[in-house]
Design a protein around this motif. Structure first.
Motif, mmCIF file in Angstrom:
data_model
loop_
_atom_site.group_PDB
_atom_site.id
_atom_site.type_symbol
_atom_site.label_atom_id
_atom_site.label_comp_id
_atom_site.label_asym_id
_atom_site.label_seq_id
_atom_site.Cartn_x
_atom_site.Cartn_y
_atom_site.Cartn_z
ATOM 1 N N GLU A 155 0.713 -1.183 -0.123
ATOM 2 C CA GLU A 155 -0.259 0.178 0.054
ATOM 3 C C GLU A 155 0.902 1.151 0.048
ATOM 4 O O GLU A 155 0.645 2.352 -0.842
ATOM 5 N N VAL A 156 1.951 1.087 0.905
ATOM 6 C CA VAL A 156 2.808 2.399 0.855
ATOM 7 C C VAL A 156 3.444 2.691 -0.518
ATOM 8 O O VAL A 156 3.469 3.912 -0.995
ATOM 9 N N VAL A 157 4.125 1.563 -1.110
ATOM 10 C CA VAL A 157 4.675 1.740 -2.330
ATOM 11 C C VAL A 157 3.735 2.284 -3.428
ATOM 12 O O VAL A 157 4.166 3.073 -4.147
ATOM 13 N N LEU A 158 2.730 1.703 -3.484
ATOM 14 C CA LEU A 158 1.520 2.174 -4.291
ATOM 15 C C LEU A 158 1.216 3.755 -4.085
ATOM 16 O O LEU A 158 1.125 4.401 -5.109
ATOM 17 N N LEU A 159 1.168 4.107 -2.938
ATOM 18 C CA LEU A 159 1.086 5.715 -2.760
ATOM 19 C C LEU A 159 2.097 6.315 -3.355
ATOM 20 O O LEU A 159 1.748 7.436 -3.812
ATOM 21 N N LEU A 160 3.353 5.789 -2.910
ATOM 22 C CA LEU A 160 4.498 6.689 -3.458
ATOM 23 C C LEU A 160 4.443 6.533 -4.973
ATOM 24 O O LEU A 160 5.027 7.799 -5.341
ATOM 25 N N LYS B 18 1.972 6.775 -6.883
ATOM 26 C CA LYS B 18 1.100 7.544 -7.382
ATOM 27 C C LYS B 18 1.455 9.239 -7.228
ATOM 28 O O LYS B 18 1.281 10.016 -8.141
ATOM 29 N N GLU B 19 2.404 9.414 -6.215
ATOM 30 C CA GLU B 19 2.621 10.575 -5.889
ATOM 31 C C GLU B 19 3.845 11.132 -6.975
ATOM 32 O O GLU B 19 4.231 12.107 -7.230
ATOM 33 N N VAL B 20 4.811 10.038 -7.206
ATOM 34 C CA VAL B 20 5.662 10.281 -8.230
ATOM 35 C C VAL B 20 5.348 10.627 -9.555
ATOM 36 O O VAL B 20 5.618 11.696 -10.341
ATOM 37 N N VAL B 21 3.955 10.030 -9.931
ATOM 38 C CA VAL B 21 3.300 10.564 -11.173
ATOM 39 C C VAL B 21 2.760 11.774 -11.145
ATOM 40 O O VAL B 21 2.874 12.484 -11.959
ATOM 41 N N LYS B 22 2.199 12.171 -9.911
ATOM 42 C CA LYS B 22 1.790 13.564 -10.036
ATOM 43 C C LYS B 22 2.737 14.487 -10.041
ATOM 44 O O LYS B 22 2.518 15.395 -10.884
ATOM 45 N N ALA C 58 12.679 7.122 -0.754
ATOM 46 C CA ALA C 58 11.739 6.435 0.042
ATOM 47 C C ALA C 58 11.578 5.191 -0.623
ATOM 48 O O ALA C 58 11.566 4.234 -0.009
ATOM 49 N N ILE C 59 11.174 5.293 -1.887
ATOM 50 C CA ILE C 59 11.144 4.161 -2.665
ATOM 51 C C ILE C 59 12.270 3.270 -2.600
ATOM 52 O O ILE C 59 11.795 1.935 -2.633
ATOM 53 N N HIS C 60 13.352 3.639 -2.692
ATOM 54 C CA HIS C 60 14.484 2.982 -2.614
ATOM 55 C C HIS C 60 14.710 2.151 -1.309
ATOM 56 O O HIS C 60 15.140 1.103 -1.347
ATOM 57 N N SER D 95 10.003 -4.856 -8.444
ATOM 58 C CA SER D 95 9.566 -5.096 -9.777
ATOM 59 C C SER D 95 8.512 -4.190 -10.291
ATOM 60 O O SER D 95 8.134 -3.994 -11.334
ATOM 61 N N THR D 96 7.775 -3.656 -9.152
ATOM 62 C CA THR D 96 6.638 -2.827 -9.370
ATOM 63 C C THR D 96 7.039 -1.286 -9.493
ATOM 64 O O THR D 96 6.149 -0.472 -10.003
ATOM 65 N N VAL D 97 8.328 -0.874 -9.286
ATOM 66 C CA VAL D 97 8.409 0.318 -9.114
ATOM 67 C C VAL D 97 9.824 1.018 -10.279
ATOM 68 O O VAL D 97 9.685 1.908 -10.683
ATOM 69 N N VAL D 98 10.496 -0.399 -10.367
ATOM 70 C CA VAL D 98 11.863 0.075 -10.985
ATOM 71 C C VAL D 98 11.807 0.812 -12.354
ATOM 72 O O VAL D 98 12.313 1.598 -12.865
ATOM 73 N N HIS D 99 10.719 0.245 -13.241
ATOM 74 C CA HIS D 99 10.487 0.652 -14.499
ATOM 75 C C HIS D 99 9.860 2.004 -14.494
ATOM 76 O O HIS D 99 10.117 2.999 -15.345
ATOM 77 N N LEU D 100 8.947 2.299 -13.467
ATOM 78 C CA LEU D 100 8.507 3.504 -13.422
ATOM 79 C C LEU D 100 9.383 4.680 -13.000
ATOM 80 O O LEU D 100 9.531 5.885 -13.611
ATOM 81 N N LEU D 101 10.283 4.466 -12.387
ATOM 82 C CA LEU D 101 11.194 5.309 -11.728
ATOM 83 C C LEU D 101 12.594 5.657 -12.876
ATOM 84 O O LEU D 101 12.846 6.642 -13.252
#
Length: 607
Positions: free
Chosen positions: A349-354, A356-360, A379-381, A392-398
């Motif tokens: 849940e925390v990573v999902l919210l972070l 979304k904040e990165v996308v914003k 924080a995601i790191h 795997s859920t965040v590396v491609h987004l970043l």
């Protein structure tokens, strides 16, 4: 300065004749002159002057004045002067002062009442207060709440006099509160009785428990203070007050809610009480617009995190709602608290919210976007280090932010990618593919160096090695880097005016990289054209950044590229199934490598 005072004013215009001037002004009938003289007298006294000769003059000419400003200045003067002699006894002139104070307590103007009562709160001489007690008590029945409020404060101050003096002056403070009219009875127990009789005040407090939520803010704050005093004197009775405090958590006053939460935490460590206080803090965090209030509330949540971490873990998403604040200090403190509350249950849940904040930060134009994005990446790191399964859920987004204009944020992203690709072998293929696709977006030299190193270290298959070499070549552009004409222009522009002739002679001997990778003088290559930077696919016509960095003199980037090309060429020989094709590819890559190394050598050469 060794004496206490409620007033402090700097005044450096002291002269020997000023005391006589003040005395003459006080003798006059001009009210404005008296006001000015009294102000000067007060400032002189505050700065250490004694002025004993003024006291009789003030008693004779200032005391009878009816002007409100003069009377207020007189009160300030009386507060500052010594009211006792060398033997500690009240000076006889204070009898006249007492008569004046008694008259003020019976004055038709409410402001004079209030100022005089407030002055009595600062007196500690029973001899002065004793004849004034009846007048103070009579003000409890005054029609104006301003007067009644200050009468209560005066009674409380008198009762708290050291020793038994206060009890002797007002021995029946509690019974007085029971006999007063309804409009004063509701005030006296809340503001004064706690100092008169704690036991009786607590009993009254408990009898009014159902009505406390309906009281005003001042009375609710006083009730909380009374509860804290009662619990300190008798800790075994804390349980009696928990329900009262919980009822105050719903008060419309933010100050009362904050104090109630703090009182609840200090009195009880039960999970229900701590959860109620933490929930209240989270609500204050969202409802208050003042950044200072938010920071104070975050400090309280941080304290709860240290002592009651299990309860705070369940409220981590509520705390994260404070990220909506535009203040970077608030977001930074919020993330610091959150990162210590992440567990395997809430990390998704925390990573999902972070995320979304990165996308914003990418879709909105806010002043804090760059620094805020850097905080989110860090924080995601941290989350990915503690819980590798979320990487795997965040590396491609970043990786979309490798070309971020905020260099610090882009550096954090590439370091995160480097760590994830090493720790998660299953993600290497997808990360390399994504990195090669977005490589042209990177602009910062430090990010490019790390990205090129990742390509050289983790491109292992034949297709990855070939793509890695091709991407680097595309960003380098056509070779050689320099033509003869540009070499002369570069040399001329870099020299001082007085050195033009000598630099031209020296530059004519400077070697130039030819198309075949060999070196020659500029005169031998005068017709060689400068190759333009390439236009890369998907780059909207912008040239490869590797070329511009090397031409601008970033030799470290050039060295990293050379090492990576060498590494990829050697790996290509190993993984390519056809030795002939591998050698052919190696020859072309060696040519590019030699030209790049030669360019770095020439650019860094002093001659």
């Amino acid at each position: 300065m060794e004496k206490s005072s409620t007033l402090l004013i700097h005044f450096d215009k002291v002269s020997a004749a000023m005391a006589n001037e003040i005395k003459e002004a006080l003798n006059a009938n001009d009210v404005e002159a008296k006001i000015d003289a009294m102000k000067k007298a007060v400032m002189l006294l505050l700065n250490g002057e004694t002025l004993p000769q003024l006291f009789i003059t003030i008693v004779r000419y200032v005391l009878p004045s009816e002007d409100h400003t003069v009377q207020k200045l007189l009160i300030l003067y009386l507060e500052i002067i010594d009211k006792t002699n060398a033997r500690g006894r009240v000076v006889p002139e204070m009898i006249l002062i007492c008569q004046n104070l008694r008259n003020n307590l019976q004055h038709p103007n409410e402001y004079i009442h209030g100022v005089t009562l407030r002055f009595l709160c600062r007196l500690s001489e029973p001899e002065i207060l004793d004849p004034l007690v009846p007048s103070v008590l009579s003000n409890l029945e005054h029609r104006h709440p301003f007067v009644r409020r200050h009468a209560l404060l005066a009674i409380s101050a008198i009762y708290r006099l050291p020793g038994q003096a206060g009890e002797q002056l007002i021995p029946d403070a509690w019974s007085l509160s029971r006999r007063r009219s309804p409009r004063s009875r509701t005030l006296l127990p809340a503001a004064t009785v706690s100092s008169c009789s704690l036991r009786r005040a607590v009993a009254y407090r408990l009898s009014q428990a159902d009505h406390v939520p309906d009281w005003g803010e001042l009375h609710q704050m006083t009730a909380l203070d009374l509860i804290r005093k009662a619990c300190r004197s008798n800790p075994a009775e804390k349980g009696k007050y928990i329900n009262i405090i919980i009822s105050l958590l719903n008060s419309p006053s933010a100050a009362v809610v904050y104090e109630s939460s703090g009182t609840l935490v200090s009195l009880s460590s039960a999970p229900t009480a701590i959860r109620a206080a933490a929930n209240t803090y989270c609500q204050l965090l969202l409802s208050q617009s003042d950044n200072n209030v938010k920071l104070i509330v975050l400090d309280r949540l941080n304290e709860l995190k240290s002592s009651h971490r299990e309860i705070m873990v369940d409220l981590v998403m509520d705390v994260l709602r404070a990220l909506s604040s535009p203040n970077l200090d608030i977001t930074r403190k919020t993330l610091d608290i959150t990162l210590e509350l992440i567990t395997s249950r809430n990390v998704d849940e925390v990573v999902l919210l972070l995320k979304k904040e990165v996308v914003k930060t990418q879709s909105t134009e806010l002043e804090k976007n760059g620094d805020y994005r850097q905080m989110l990446v860090q924080a995601i790191h941290s989350c990915a280090i503690k819980f590798p399964e979320v990487a795997s859920t965040v590396v491609h987004l970043l990786m979309d932010f490798l070309g971020d204009t905020n260099v610090a944020s882009a550096v954090d992203v590439v370091l995160f990618v480097r760590e994830i690709i090493e720790a998660n072998p299953k993600l290497r293929v997808s990360i390399i593919t994504k990195l090669l696709d977005t490589f042209y977006q990177i602009r910062a030299a430090r990010v490019i160096s790390c990205a090129v190193w990742i390509i050289g270290e983790y491109c292992l298959s034949l297709s990855e090695v070939e793509n890695g070499i091709e991407v680097i070549k595309q960003n380098l552009g056509d070779l050689p880097f320099y033509s003869a004409a540009e070499e002369v222009e570069t040399a001329d522009a870099s020299k001082k005016p007085q050195q033009i002739n000598s630099s031209a002679t020296m530059s004519s001997k400077r070697p130039v990289v030819l198309a075949d990778g060999t070196y020659a003088t500029q005169s031998a290559t005068s017709e060689t054209a400068l190759s333009a930077p390439p236009v890369l696919p998907g780059s909207s016509g912008s040239p490869g950044n590797l070329r511009s960095l090397i031409l601008s003199g970033d030799f470290f980037v050039g060295a990293v590229i050379s090492c990576t090309l060498a590494k990829l060429v050697l790996r290509l020989v190993v993984v390519h199934p056809s030795k002939a094709e591998a050698n052919k590819y190696r020859g072309l890559a060696d040519h590019d490598l030699n030209v790049t190394i030669g360019t770095i050598f020439i650019s860094s050469s002093p001659n």
